[in-house]
Scaffold this motif. Sequence first.
Motif, PDB file in Angstrom:
ATOM      1  N   SER A  61       0.950  -1.358   0.070  1.00  0.00           N
ATOM      2  CA  SER A  61      -0.416   0.129  -0.192  1.00  0.00           C
ATOM      3  C   SER A  61       1.087   1.301   0.324  1.00  0.00           C
ATOM      4  N   GLY A  62       0.184   2.771  -0.225  1.00  0.00           N
ATOM      5  CA  GLY A  62       0.987   3.476  -0.380  1.00  0.00           C
ATOM      6  C   GLY A  62       1.374   3.950   1.332  1.00  0.00           C
ATOM      7  N   THR A  63       1.178   3.782   2.172  1.00  0.00           N
ATOM      8  CA  THR A  63       1.054   3.797   3.645  1.00  0.00           C
ATOM      9  C   THR A  63       2.353   2.735   4.041  1.00  0.00           C
ATOM     10  N   LEU A  66       5.508   4.623   2.921  1.00  0.00           N
ATOM     11  CA  LEU A  66       6.225   5.482   3.770  1.00  0.00           C
ATOM     12  C   LEU A  66       6.317   4.507   4.762  1.00  0.00           C
ATOM     13  N   THR A  87      -2.820  17.021   4.525  1.00  0.00           N
ATOM     14  CA  THR A  87      -2.591  15.326   4.063  1.00  0.00           C
ATOM     15  C   THR A  87      -3.668  14.328   3.980  1.00  0.00           C
ATOM     16  N   PHE A  88      -3.143  13.482   3.262  1.00  0.00           N
ATOM     17  CA  PHE A  88      -3.577  12.455   4.627  1.00  0.00           C
ATOM     18  C   PHE A  88      -3.379  11.884   6.004  1.00  0.00           C
ATOM     19  N   ALA A  90      -2.692   9.054   6.944  1.00  0.00           N
ATOM     20  CA  ALA A  90      -1.661   7.951   6.441  1.00  0.00           C
ATOM     21  C   ALA A  90      -0.542   8.527   6.537  1.00  0.00           C
ATOM     22  N   THR A  91      -0.274  10.015   5.925  1.00  0.00           N
ATOM     23  CA  THR A  91       1.535  10.565   6.212  1.00  0.00           C
ATOM     24  C   THR A  91       1.897  10.294   7.291  1.00  0.00           C
ATOM     25  N   VAL A 132       4.077  16.230   0.551  1.00  0.00           N
ATOM     26  CA  VAL A 132       3.406  15.531  -0.070  1.00  0.00           C
ATOM     27  C   VAL A 132       2.559  16.625  -1.280  1.00  0.00           C
ATOM     28  N   ASP A 158       6.072  11.786  -0.373  1.00  0.00           N
ATOM     29  CA  ASP A 158       4.690  11.090  -0.138  1.00  0.00           C
ATOM     30  C   ASP A 158       3.689  11.588  -1.735  1.00  0.00           C
ATOM     31  N   ALA A 160       1.484   9.998  -3.804  1.00  0.00           N
ATOM     32  CA  ALA A 160       0.142   9.153  -3.622  1.00  0.00           C
ATOM     33  C   ALA A 160      -0.600   9.606  -4.117  1.00  0.00           C
ATOM     34  N   TRP A 161      -0.469  10.811  -4.661  1.00  0.00           N
ATOM     35  CA  TRP A 161      -1.430  11.903  -5.406  1.00  0.00           C
ATOM     36  C   TRP A 161      -0.824  12.854  -6.488  1.00  0.00           C
ATOM     37  N   SER A 182       0.822   5.522  -3.892  1.00  0.00           N
ATOM     38  CA  SER A 182      -0.297   4.522  -3.517  1.00  0.00           C
ATOM     39  C   SER A 182      -0.969   4.312  -4.946  1.00  0.00           C
ATOM     40  N   ASP A 184      -3.383   2.617  -4.485  1.00  0.00           N
ATOM     41  CA  ASP A 184      -5.442   2.181  -3.683  1.00  0.00           C
ATOM     42  C   ASP A 184      -6.361   2.437  -4.691  1.00  0.00           C
ATOM     43  N   LYS A 187      -6.656   5.703  -6.792  1.00  0.00           N
ATOM     44  CA  LYS A 187      -5.376   6.691  -6.921  1.00  0.00           C
ATOM     45  C   LYS A 187      -5.125   6.600  -8.302  1.00  0.00           C
ATOM     46  N   GLY A 194      -2.168  -1.760  -3.000  1.00  0.00           N
ATOM     47  CA  GLY A 194      -1.091  -1.397  -3.135  1.00  0.00           C
ATOM     48  C   GLY A 194      -0.277   0.079  -3.393  1.00  0.00           C
TER      49      GLY A 194
HETATM   50  C1  LIG Z   1      -3.401   7.507  -0.447  1.00  0.00           C
HETATM   51  C2  LIG Z   1      -2.135   7.955   0.126  1.00  0.00           C
HETATM   52  C3  LIG Z   1      -1.557   7.145   1.433  1.00  0.00           C
HETATM   53  C4  LIG Z   1      -1.947   5.842   1.683  1.00  0.00           C
HETATM   54  O1  LIG Z   1      -2.104   5.354   0.571  1.00  0.00           O
HETATM   55  P1  LIG Z   1      -2.623   3.585   0.747  1.00  0.00           P
HETATM   56  O2  LIG Z   1      -2.371   3.139  -0.707  1.00  0.00           O
HETATM   57  O3  LIG Z   1      -4.176   3.911   0.866  1.00  0.00           O
HETATM   58  O4  LIG Z   1      -2.574   3.352   2.100  1.00  0.00           O
HETATM   59  C5  LIG Z   1      -1.379   7.989   2.129  1.00  0.00           C
HETATM   60  N1  LIG Z   1      -0.511   9.838   1.734  1.00  0.00           N
HETATM   61  C6  LIG Z   1      -1.293  10.254   1.024  1.00  0.00           C
HETATM   62  C7  LIG Z   1      -1.738  11.567   0.419  1.00  0.00           C
HETATM   63  C8  LIG Z   1      -2.992   9.526   0.186  1.00  0.00           C
HETATM   64  O5  LIG Z   1      -3.660  10.348  -0.826  1.00  0.00           O
END
Ligand SMILES: *Cc1c(COP(=O)(O)O)cnc(C)c1O
Length: 385
Positions: A61-63, A66, A87-88, A90-91, A132, A158, A160-161, A182, A184, A187, A194
């Motif tokens: 995953s993206g988490t 990190l 940020t989300f 998760a960071t 991010v 990060d 992810a986006w 990420s 997910d 995304k 993933g």
């Molecule tokens: C989606 C996201 C994550 C986490 O990714 P996952 O694959 O959902 O675990 C981390 N940071 C940011 C900024 C995100 O948008």
Amino acid sequence: MPGYELIDNEEFLELKDLFENSKILFRHSFDHMRNGIYKVKDFEVAFAKRMNARHSLAVTSGTAALRVALAALNLKDGDEVITQSFTFVATVESIIESRCVPVIAEIDKTLNMDPIDLEKKITKKTKAVIVVHMLGVPTRLKEIKKITDKYNINLIEDTAWGCGGFYEDIPLGTYGDMGTYSFDFAKTMTTGEGGMIVFNNENLFNKASAWHDHGHENNPNLPRWEDSRSSSGFNYRMNEMQGAVGLAQLNKLDVVVHNQRKNAKLIVDAISDLPIEMRTIPENSFETADALVFLVENNSIAIQCRDALINEGLGTKILPEAISWHFAGTWNHMSELMDRNGVELYDAFPKSLSFLNRSVSLPISVNMVDDFESKIRSALTSVLM
Ligand SMILES: *Cc1c(COP(=O)(O)O)cnc(C)c1O
């Protein structure tokens, strides 16, 4: 927003190949049974090539990406890692999971990290900065890297986006020491769940690769039980089904970004004469246009814009409605943030709040409803004119 809109025969054919010709769903070993099929390995090689990075490592995953990136830095309990207020969640979770102290920097009108506030928050304990690229807009990487270089701090992006975007013609994720992505389902490209990490430094890659696989210093020429190890690790391995889907999705990344940018431009042209202020885009950056963010006068007008968009059968993305999952000032469920910032967490990042409170974020996808730009214009005009 999403690669999921383009899931089609290409992803199916990759999976069909895996199930017909290999049936081995584990990224390592079983060499005599898999007909030379290594989907995760191929996905990593193709991703590194696309991002012009030396190495890449696929994870769950993206988490996890990190978490593994932080593990590669050999941080000690109590080391400080700075990230941004917008940020989300998760960071910050990845920093807490690493037994480090999350330190939050303000954002500026790019809605990404404010370099001036970053420098103020650096202490002797600061070991890493995670910027991010929120909603696909690049962070001010040049200014930030100047600061992390000056204090000899690791820089993680990060992404992810920001997957598929560029800064000074450099793919997002590869400007700093490590970039995380990420995949997910929401995304820019997806493998269901993933993630990926990219590296230019061989040592960081080797450490991350072992740590994400219980410490296995993977040697393809030896059976797995003979692998050497030099530290404990964890399991964040991607499986072959995700790798197969990733290979097909990667080929569609540029199409997704191209179409999102085209759709964002149509919206900008349709609403630019309204009394709104567009989010600042740093110079020399190429955004993925995951969303289009603009600022209005106050929170109540932002909410009225959202309601008017919903009445047109449209909507917003994150701002203003889901700020509670994306603004650190609202995370009083995290004792680590409360300990550092006190019970007035909501007021601890006033500059960030002054922007986020009055921001409206329009979701962008590859396939938009008919006449989306005129529908958006008419909804916003009803509130703003
Ligand atoms: C989606 C996201 C994550 C986490 O990714 P996952 O694959 O959902 O675990 C981390 N940071 C940011 C900024 C995100 O948008």
